[in-house]
Scaffold this active site. Sequence first.
Site, PDB file in Angstrom:
ATOM      1  N   SER A   1       4.577  -0.738   2.130  1.00  0.00           N
ATOM      2  CA  SER A   1       3.559  -0.570   3.169  1.00  0.00           C
ATOM      3  C   SER A   1       3.871   0.675   3.991  1.00  0.00           C
ATOM      4  O   SER A   1       5.030   1.075   4.124  1.00  0.00           O
ATOM      5  CB  SER A   1       3.573  -1.783   4.106  1.00  0.00           C
TER       6      SER A   1
ATOM      7  N   TYR B   1       8.438  -8.057   9.102  1.00  0.00           N
ATOM      8  CA  TYR B   1       7.565  -7.445   8.089  1.00  0.00           C
ATOM      9  C   TYR B   1       7.929  -5.969   7.892  1.00  0.00           C
ATOM     10  O   TYR B   1       8.117  -5.522   6.752  1.00  0.00           O
ATOM     11  CB  TYR B   1       6.103  -7.577   8.516  1.00  0.00           C
TER      12      TYR B   1
HETATM   13  N1  LIG Z   1      -4.124  -5.578   3.110  1.00  0.00           N
HETATM   14  C1  LIG Z   1      -3.449  -4.678   3.803  1.00  0.00           C
HETATM   15  O1  LIG Z   1      -3.929  -4.110   4.782  1.00  0.00           O
HETATM   16  C2  LIG Z   1      -2.050  -4.301   3.359  1.00  0.00           C
HETATM   17  C3  LIG Z   1      -1.500  -3.126   3.857  1.00  0.00           C
HETATM   18  C4  LIG Z   1      -0.211  -2.765   3.464  1.00  0.00           C
HETATM   19  C5  LIG Z   1       0.491  -3.561   2.586  1.00  0.00           C
HETATM   20  N2  LIG Z   1      -0.062  -4.710   2.116  1.00  0.00           N
HETATM   21  C6  LIG Z   1       0.721  -5.520   1.179  1.00  0.00           C
HETATM   22  O2  LIG Z   1      -0.057  -5.756   0.022  1.00  0.00           O
HETATM   23  C7  LIG Z   1       0.357  -6.965  -0.602  1.00  0.00           C
HETATM   24  C8  LIG Z   1      -0.859  -7.822  -0.876  1.00  0.00           C
HETATM   25  O3  LIG Z   1      -1.480  -8.115   0.355  1.00  0.00           O
HETATM   26  P1  LIG Z   1      -3.019  -8.520   0.504  1.00  0.00           P
HETATM   27  O4  LIG Z   1      -3.556  -7.765   1.640  1.00  0.00           O
HETATM   28  O5  LIG Z   1      -3.696  -8.489  -0.796  1.00  0.00           O
HETATM   29  O6  LIG Z   1      -2.816 -10.023   1.036  1.00  0.00           O
HETATM   30  P2  LIG Z   1      -3.324 -11.441   0.561  1.00  0.00           P
HETATM   31  O7  LIG Z   1      -4.748 -11.385   0.131  1.00  0.00           O
HETATM   32  O8  LIG Z   1      -2.940 -12.402   1.634  1.00  0.00           O
HETATM   33  O9  LIG Z   1      -2.418 -11.727  -0.711  1.00  0.00           O
HETATM   34  C9  LIG Z   1      -1.092 -12.118  -0.596  1.00  0.00           C
HETATM   35  C10 LIG Z   1      -0.724 -12.731  -1.927  1.00  0.00           C
HETATM   36  O10 LIG Z   1       0.667 -13.113  -1.878  1.00  0.00           O
HETATM   37  C11 LIG Z   1       0.759 -14.451  -2.341  1.00  0.00           C
HETATM   38  N3  LIG Z   1       1.869 -15.132  -1.690  1.00  0.00           N
HETATM   39  C12 LIG Z   1       2.053 -15.331  -0.359  1.00  0.00           C
HETATM   40  N4  LIG Z   1       3.163 -16.050  -0.154  1.00  0.00           N
HETATM   41  C13 LIG Z   1       3.684 -16.321  -1.382  1.00  0.00           C
HETATM   42  C14 LIG Z   1       4.812 -17.037  -1.834  1.00  0.00           C
HETATM   43  N5  LIG Z   1       5.644 -17.631  -0.961  1.00  0.00           N
HETATM   44  N6  LIG Z   1       5.045 -17.113  -3.157  1.00  0.00           N
HETATM   45  C15 LIG Z   1       4.194 -16.541  -4.054  1.00  0.00           C
HETATM   46  N7  LIG Z   1       3.118 -15.827  -3.683  1.00  0.00           N
HETATM   47  C16 LIG Z   1       2.862 -15.731  -2.360  1.00  0.00           C
HETATM   48  C17 LIG Z   1      -0.567 -15.111  -1.961  1.00  0.00           C
HETATM   49  O11 LIG Z   1      -0.841 -16.197  -2.823  1.00  0.00           O
HETATM   50  P3  LIG Z   1      -0.622 -17.748  -2.484  1.00  0.00           P
HETATM   51  O12 LIG Z   1      -1.001 -17.950  -1.061  1.00  0.00           O
HETATM   52  O13 LIG Z   1      -1.518 -18.417  -3.477  1.00  0.00           O
HETATM   53  O14 LIG Z   1       0.822 -18.008  -2.759  1.00  0.00           O
HETATM   54  C18 LIG Z   1      -1.531 -13.973  -2.250  1.00  0.00           C
HETATM   55  O15 LIG Z   1      -1.881 -13.977  -3.611  1.00  0.00           O
HETATM   56  C19 LIG Z   1       1.362  -7.604   0.366  1.00  0.00           C
HETATM   57  O16 LIG Z   1       2.673  -7.311  -0.082  1.00  0.00           O
HETATM   58  C20 LIG Z   1       1.074  -6.901   1.676  1.00  0.00           C
HETATM   59  O17 LIG Z   1       2.196  -6.883   2.532  1.00  0.00           O
HETATM   60  C21 LIG Z   1      -1.324  -5.106   2.485  1.00  0.00           C
END
Ligand SMILES: NC(=O)c1ccc[n+]([C@@H]2O[C@H](COP(=O)([O-])OP(=O)(O)OC[C@H]3O[C@@H](n4cnc5c(N)ncnc54)[C@H](OP(=O)(O)O)[C@@H]3O)[C@@H](O)[C@H]2O)c1
Length: 267
Positions: free
Chosen positions: A144, A157
């Site tokens: 990130s 985080y």
């Molecule tokens: N969206 C943004 O603005 C943004 C910006 C920078 C970085 N990121 C990074 O991008 C990645 C994806 O984020 P996103 O925005 O797509 O979020 P999201 O829609 O909340 O997806 C998070 C995913 O992680 C899984 N997860 C959470 N806890 C888990 C666990 N204990 N074991 C296995 N799987 C788990 C969730 O699935 P389940 O709940 O089904 O387990 C879900 O599939 C993350 O690493 C996040 O930090 C996002």
Amino acid sequence: MSLPSPSSENRAVVTGASSGIGTALATELAARGYSLILVARRGELLDKLAQRLTSAHGITAEVRAVDLSDRAQRGPLAEELAARDIAVLCNNAGVATFGAVADLDPAFERSVMELNAVAVHDLTLAVLPGMIERGGGGILITGSAAGNMPIPNNTTYAASKAFANSFSESLRGELRGSGVNVTLLAPGPVRTDNPEQTEAFVSDNKVPEFIWVSAEYTAKLSLDALARNKMRVVPGLLGKGMSVAGQFAPRALSAPIAGALYKRLGN
Ligand SMILES: NC(=O)c1ccc[n+]([C@@H]2O[C@H](COP(=O)([O-])OP(=O)(O)OC[C@H]3O[C@@H](n4cnc5c(N)ncnc54)[C@H](OP(=O)(O)O)[C@@H]3O)[C@@H](O)[C@H]2O)c1
């Protein structure tokens, strides 16, 4: 070096495939012909995604409903991946917490570290020997822009993503000439369907519409970058701006500004 071609034997693994960027990565990989191993806790969502991608693209999609923050559940998955032909690993699952770390649940903060940092380390180490032996593979690590700078009120985080950013870019330097590509995805805010996870300014609509990047665009850009073995991919103008500010602004200046912003988000 490009990625190994998809085959009936090899697999692309996507963690966090049940929503957001992970679903988009899995969808894009399936469109590129890769059979998949989909990982997250919510197995029912993974089953639906597997069915959709199988019928749309004629690939095979296997589901592993695993809590990656739990070492006892993660271990068998790592063992399985070490024994299989993994062409691509997308270490994407991650969660964020907001607020002063002393006010947050210590057990949950530990689970954030397990998921965002230790699981990334474990799964990467599991697939790496096989990829090196086969002379090919791709590892995408979702860090990130938050990992580039100190962020009070988003401490666990930001620190976990600092690990992901540094691990990806350090590891890449060891693999030159091995045929194994490693790319860091270090986004700023990406619009997903999860308002709790989407970083920072998302839920308050503080960011003008034209600056937003979608999960689908992020996935395409990331997999293109991985195929070209780019060091880091930062989608969108805002992400690029945050990235430059985070890396080059004096930390004594950026920390209190970021801290004040994230304090509001925590509230
Ligand atoms: N969206 C943004 O603005 C943004 C910006 C920078 C970085 N990121 C990074 O991008 C990645 C994806 O984020 P996103 O925005 O797509 O979020 P999201 O829609 O909340 O997806 C998070 C995913 O992680 C899984 N997860 C959470 N806890 C888990 C666990 N204990 N074991 C296995 N799987 C788990 C969730 O699935 P389940 O709940 O089904 O387990 C879900 O599939 C993350 O690493 C996040 O930090 C996002």
